[in-house]
Design an enzyme around this catalytic site. Structure first.
Site, PDB file in Angstrom:
ATOM      1  N   ARG A   1      -1.122   3.674  11.041  1.00 52.52           N
ATOM      2  CA  ARG A   1      -0.760   2.180  11.544  1.00 52.52           C
ATOM      3  C   ARG A   1      -1.781   1.226  11.524  1.00 52.52           C
ATOM      4  O   ARG A   1      -3.003   1.402  11.529  1.00 52.52           O
ATOM      5  CB  ARG A   1      -0.157   2.551  12.919  1.00 52.52           C
TER       6      ARG A   1
ATOM      7  N   THR B   1      11.252  -2.963   6.840  1.00 51.13           N
ATOM      8  CA  THR B   1      10.330  -1.701   6.624  1.00 51.13           C
ATOM      9  C   THR B   1      10.773  -0.857   5.663  1.00 51.13           C
ATOM     10  O   THR B   1      11.925  -1.257   5.012  1.00 51.13           O
ATOM     11  CB  THR B   1      10.357  -1.112   8.094  1.00 51.13           C
TER      12      THR B   1
ATOM     13  N   THR C   1       5.630  -0.376   6.816  1.00 53.63           N
ATOM     14  CA  THR C   1       6.024  -1.655   6.695  1.00 53.63           C
ATOM     15  C   THR C   1       4.815  -2.799   6.592  1.00 53.63           C
ATOM     16  O   THR C   1       3.726  -2.509   6.867  1.00 53.63           O
ATOM     17  CB  THR C   1       6.766  -1.646   8.189  1.00 53.63           C
TER      18      THR C   1
ATOM     19  N   ASN D   1       6.105  -5.296   8.732  1.00 51.59           N
ATOM     20  CA  ASN D   1       6.864  -5.584   9.659  1.00 51.59           C
ATOM     21  C   ASN D   1       7.931  -6.703   9.248  1.00 51.59           C
ATOM     22  O   ASN D   1       8.980  -6.363   8.813  1.00 51.59           O
ATOM     23  CB  ASN D   1       5.885  -6.464  10.963  1.00 51.59           C
TER      24      ASN D   1
ATOM     25  N   ASP E   1       4.215  -6.660  17.017  1.00 50.31           N
ATOM     26  CA  ASP E   1       4.664  -5.526  17.426  1.00 50.31           C
ATOM     27  C   ASP E   1       4.005  -5.133  19.030  1.00 50.31           C
ATOM     28  O   ASP E   1       4.173  -4.352  19.651  1.00 50.31           O
ATOM     29  CB  ASP E   1       4.513  -4.357  16.630  1.00 50.31           C
TER      30      ASP E   1
ATOM     31  N   SER F   1       4.991   1.118  17.650  1.00 53.91           N
ATOM     32  CA  SER F   1       5.800   1.194  16.563  1.00 53.91           C
ATOM     33  C   SER F   1       7.202   1.796  16.990  1.00 53.91           C
ATOM     34  O   SER F   1       6.982   2.786  17.788  1.00 53.91           O
ATOM     35  CB  SER F   1       5.280   1.806  15.271  1.00 53.91           C
TER      36      SER F   1
ATOM     37  N   GLY G   1      13.115  -1.989  12.623  1.00 56.47           N
ATOM     38  CA  GLY G   1      12.410  -2.502  14.045  1.00 56.47           C
ATOM     39  C   GLY G   1      13.074  -1.596  15.060  1.00 56.47           C
ATOM     40  O   GLY G   1      13.112  -0.108  14.841  1.00 56.47           O
TER      41      GLY G   1
END
Ligand code: DON
Length: 606
Positions: free
Chosen positions: A143, A412, A430, A432, A454, A483, A506
């Protein structure tokens, strides 16, 4: 078009595959028995209940048009499924050359950065669950993190209102994790040199590929996000989106990929690519520096392991909420017998379980390197029992006002790989938003993410997905934003690999993945059916049960309303569809790859 012959099989969905269900089905809502949720359903009782539920299935509304018939591929030995047929083929190429599932997953990840620029990426981040055929399993968190110069209120204006800067432009990006993640996975569990697994991606970027209708539609539909930034020259040449049939070459990206292939992740995090990213940031008022890039590190964890009616789930731990939320939802639902698919009772129980899981998600979860996260409590069977006993089988509860506990468009992409030894990889990655923040680092040929959205830019205020989140997910330098990505591997009651699954969407990732798993386990559906069933979504705040257009009959909607649910058709963007799931599942004659009929992509195997 789907093919079921042996050999390499590819299915390409140029857009949504719609086919009509048989006409004349009437929608009825059958009352399901009110069962007190005292003990989890044992495998035996669950089996009897799900057989009954299967018999009593509520017919689909006549107007429901989705079918997965055209989007499944079966092959005897190995399978790759993703949102890009070319990327899936890249995975198969590596498998056929003797690579394992990790080699292939890394090949797919780099290929998606070329063929699926809306979501595949080098400038974003993701999560990977690996299960080796010897039973060992691993979770990799790559991430993005907030840059060191990020601050809690960086997206608030002088009045304290949230601005759009967490979504568009240079401030919106977290420090990208994808290159570090993919190379780390390969180094630890792959078998091939980086240059070999990156070869298909380099070829696709260098020689180009033909723009299909899905890519053309994606670029045209997002021209306003791309056009203010440097990607306009490549994606909107002369001010016009690339059109179907054009040959699309990405020379700068090819150079970037070649340099990663030659020197590994350091090329991205401290070499010429890092220079290009830092220079673009400086030019556009962003805050990611070369120091941020140099200190980025992915994190290995043990996957969360949960069970549902005797099946085992290997799921993603924080910094994703996905694993905890899927497991909590299923643990709660285990206390109820399966209700007939499509019944008001099944949607009621789902919505109530989702509501509880999202309250916990939005108030208690954040990056465990920064905040205490009660992982074992939230995933425990005892906690689920308490949560289940608070559900009234006849009445909707209410989420109430957002309360801080003490203590997420379609952008994503998920891919699943199973090799001929039974090694499996589930990866979700992703930028986003589609095309991330819109910012394109021209010299490196990459889009940058807008993952900063996020975070809770202002705890208690909704983000772009309407997610109302708390202090646990406030912005801090070096912190990972929470996430919903939920790459998940499911084992059958014997412990054998069954399903490798994940989604985009999402917060709807969590609810979509849970529903497809439930359709397989509780409703005995084929993978194709499980994917094409109508979906609902509930994320606690706002206190609304969303359903897909034409997905629920008027009678079912009335029943749910009478139970006290505020029920609405899902917002129309993206066709009102909920989630875009990709899966590979075991079937009698091998492996089946299925791309959600709500999206485009392809599966390939041999
Ligand atoms: O990590 C998350 O939860 C979001 N950034 C995922 C975004 C997403 O799935 C958008 N596409 N549908």
């Amino acid at each position: 078009m789907a093919q079921r012959a042996r050999g390499v099989m590819i299915v390409t969905l140029a857009g949504l595959l719609l086919s009509c269900q048989p006409a004349g089905r009437t929608a009825t809502t059958k009352p399901a028995p009110a069962t007190l949720p005292n003990t989890p359903m044992t495998m035996e009782s669950a089996k009897a209940a799900s057989e009954r539920a299967e018999r009593e299935r509520v017919p689909l509304p006549a107007a429901w048009k989705l079918s997965s018939e055209g989007s499944t591929v079966v092959a005897p030995d190995a399978m790759v499924a993703s949102n890009s047929a070319l990327a899936s083929q890249a995975g198969v190429e590596v498998l056929r050359a003797g690579g394992n599932a990790v080699d292939a997953a890394v090949a797919v990840g780099f290929a998606l950065a070329v063929t699926l620029p809306e979501a595949g990426n080098l400038g974003g981040g993701g999560y990977m669950i690996i299960r080796l055929s010897d039973g060992r399993s691993f979770a990799l968190d790559y991430r993005e993190v907030a840059p060191l110069a990020a601050s809690r209120d960086m997206f608030l204006d002088s009045q304290g209102n949230v601005t759009d800067k967490s979504q568009v432009g240079h401030l919106a990006s977290g420090v990208p994790g994808s290159v570090a993640g993919l190379t780390a996975a390969l180094a630890r569990y792959g078998t091939m040199p980086l240059a070999k697994v990156m070869a298909p991606a380099i070829r696709l970027a260098d020689s180009g590929f033909t723009v299909d209708s899905a890519l053309a539609r994606s670029i045209a539909g997002n021209a306003s996000r791309i056009s203010p930034f440097a990607g306009a020259a490549l994606f909107l040449p002369g001010g016009h989106p690339l059109t179907v049939g054009a040959m699309f070459r990405q020379p700068a990206l090819a150079t970037t990929l070649r340099s990663i292939a030659a020197t590994g992740a350091t090329a991205f995090y401290s070499g010429a690519i890092a220079d290009a990213i830092a220079a673009e940031m400086e030019r556009g008022g962003g805050i990611i520096t070369k120091t941020d890039l140099a200190r980025y590190a992915p994190a290995w964890h043990a996957p969360l392991a949960g069970t549902f009616r005797g099946y085992t789930l290997l799921a993603m731990p924080p910094s994703s909420s996905g694993g905890i939320s899927v497991l909590e939802t299923l643990n709660i639902l285990e206390h109820f017998p399966a209700s007939p698919a499509g019944s008001a009772m099944s949607y009621h129980l789902l919505a109530e379980a989702f509501r509880r899981a999202f309250v916990d998600r939005n108030t208690k979860l954040g990056d465990p390197a920064f905040v205490q996260v009660p992982v074992s409590q939230l995933t425990s069977k005892e906690y689920a029992r308490q949560q289940a006993s608070s559900i009234d089988v006849n009445r909707a509860s209410s989420t109430g006002a957002f309360r801080q506990a003490t203590g997420e468009g379609v952008n994503t992409t998920h891919y699943s790989v199973v090799d001929d030894h039974g090694n499996a990889v589930a990866t979700t990655t992703t930028l986003n938003d589609l095309y991330g923040s819109g910012v394109y680092v021209a010299d490196a040929g990459i889009f940058l993410n807008d993952e900063m959205d996020d975070f809770a830019a202002r705890p208690g205020q909704p983000n772009m997905y309407g997610l109302v989140q708390g202090e646990q997910n406030a912005i801090a330098p070096g912190k990972r934003m929470l996430s919903a990505m939920s790459p998940t591997i499911v084992l059958d009651p014997k412990g054998d690999l069954l399903l490798v699954i994940g989604s985009r969407g999402g917060p709807r990732i969590i609810t979509s993945v849970a529903q497809v798993i439930l359709n397989v386990i509780d409703h005995h559906m084929s993978y194709g059916q499980a994917m094409s069933e109508p979906r609902i979504h509930h994320q606690a705040w706002p206190d609304v049960l969303h359903y897909e257009p034409n997905g629920l009959s008027a009678a079912t909607v009335d029943s749910l309303r009478a139970m006290g649910h505020r029920i609405e058709v899902a917002p129309y963007e993206s066709g009102g569809f909920i989630g875009r799931v990709i899966l590979v599942g075991r079937v009698a004659d091998g492996w089946e790859g299925v791309v959600d009929p709500r999206t485009s992509g392809g599966a390939a195997g041999y």
